[in-house]
Design a protein around this motif. Structure first.
Motif, PDB file in Angstrom:
ATOM      1  N   LEU A  44       7.550 -11.198   1.062  1.00  0.00           N
ATOM      2  CA  LEU A  44       6.995 -11.225  -0.286  1.00  0.00           C
ATOM      3  C   LEU A  44       5.548 -11.720  -0.310  1.00  0.00           C
ATOM      4  CD1 LEU A  44       7.253 -10.946  -3.373  1.00  0.00           C
ATOM      5  CD2 LEU A  44       8.199 -13.245  -3.396  1.00  0.00           C
ATOM      6  N   MET A  45       5.284 -12.851   0.287  1.00  0.00           N
ATOM      7  CA  MET A  45       3.930 -13.410   0.223  1.00  0.00           C
ATOM      8  C   MET A  45       2.942 -12.630   1.087  1.00  0.00           C
ATOM      9  SD  MET A  45       4.181 -15.462  -2.145  1.00  0.00           S
ATOM     10  CE  MET A  45       2.482 -15.962  -2.123  1.00  0.00           C
ATOM     11  N   THR A  46       3.423 -12.013   2.145  1.00  0.00           N
ATOM     12  CA  THR A  46       2.554 -11.179   2.980  1.00  0.00           C
ATOM     13  C   THR A  46       2.091  -9.955   2.206  1.00  0.00           C
ATOM     14  OG1 THR A  46       3.789 -11.881   4.924  1.00  0.00           O
ATOM     15  CG2 THR A  46       2.423  -9.925   5.172  1.00  0.00           C
ATOM     16  N   LEU A  47       2.956  -9.426   1.364  1.00  0.00           N
ATOM     17  CA  LEU A  47       2.642  -8.216   0.598  1.00  0.00           C
ATOM     18  C   LEU A  47       1.984  -8.532  -0.740  1.00  0.00           C
ATOM     19  CD1 LEU A  47       5.959  -6.324   1.341  1.00  0.00           C
ATOM     20  CD2 LEU A  47       3.706  -5.848   2.310  1.00  0.00           C
ATOM     21  N   SER A  48       1.939  -9.793  -1.116  1.00  0.00           N
ATOM     22  CA  SER A  48       1.375 -10.204  -2.400  1.00  0.00           C
ATOM     23  C   SER A  48      -0.124  -9.941  -2.463  1.00  0.00           C
ATOM     24  CB  SER A  48       1.635 -11.700  -2.604  1.00  0.00           C
ATOM     25  OG  SER A  48       1.087 -12.123  -3.823  1.00  0.00           O
ATOM     26  N   GLY A  49      -0.601  -9.592  -3.655  1.00  0.00           N
ATOM     27  CA  GLY A  49      -2.036  -9.392  -3.869  1.00  0.00           C
ATOM     28  C   GLY A  49      -2.568  -8.067  -3.382  1.00  0.00           C
ATOM     29  N   ARG A  50      -1.701  -7.155  -3.030  1.00  0.00           N
ATOM     30  CA  ARG A  50      -2.119  -5.842  -2.528  1.00  0.00           C
ATOM     31  C   ARG A  50      -1.638  -4.755  -3.465  1.00  0.00           C
ATOM     32  NH1 ARG A  50       0.318  -5.651   3.255  1.00  0.00           N
ATOM     33  NH2 ARG A  50      -0.597  -3.588   3.171  1.00  0.00           N
ATOM     34  N   THR A  51      -2.307  -3.626  -3.420  1.00  0.00           N
ATOM     35  CA  THR A  51      -1.847  -2.453  -4.150  1.00  0.00           C
ATOM     36  C   THR A  51      -0.972  -1.657  -3.199  1.00  0.00           C
ATOM     37  OG1 THR A  51      -3.903  -2.407  -5.405  1.00  0.00           O
ATOM     38  CG2 THR A  51      -2.585  -0.401  -5.409  1.00  0.00           C
ATOM     39  N   LEU A  52       0.257  -1.409  -3.613  1.00  0.00           N
ATOM     40  CA  LEU A  52       1.225  -0.750  -2.744  1.00  0.00           C
ATOM     41  C   LEU A  52       1.760   0.516  -3.400  1.00  0.00           C
ATOM     42  CD1 LEU A  52       3.171  -4.010  -1.918  1.00  0.00           C
ATOM     43  CD2 LEU A  52       1.537  -2.862  -0.426  1.00  0.00           C
TER      44      LEU A  52
END
Length: 89
Positions: A44-52
């Motif tokens: 979750l935190m690794t993928l946070s703040g990104r547009t996916l």
């Protein structure tokens, strides 16, 4: 998100000639499933703040649509999501 499979979209598609219908649509539930899986993921935190892209994230997390399929990514058609400005990284 790719094309959304709603009652209105189905009615529109039914009015089109069969050879022009785009049947590759994802259900509204798919997005909810992806969000729920992401919330429970240790990434979750690794993928946070990104547009996916939902279809790609769903495939990565093993999330299927209500019919058991994996929706396709429209990256090749629509391009990649924008990257955040360097000041936001």
């Amino acid at each position: 998100m790719g094309g959304l499979d709603t009652k209105r979209m189905r009615a529109h598609a039914d009015a089109l000639p069969p050879e022009t219908r785009d049947v590759r649509r994802e259900s509204p539930e798919f997005t909810g499933r992806v969000i729920a899986a992401l919330y429970q993921s240790p990434e979750l935190m690794t993928l946070s703040g990104r547009t996916l892209i939902g279809a790609e994230l769903g495939a990565h997390l093993g999330v299927t649509d209500v019919d058991g399929s994996f929706p396709i990514s429209y990256r090749d058609t629509l391009g990649a999501p924008p990257e955040p400005h360097v000041s936001l990284r």
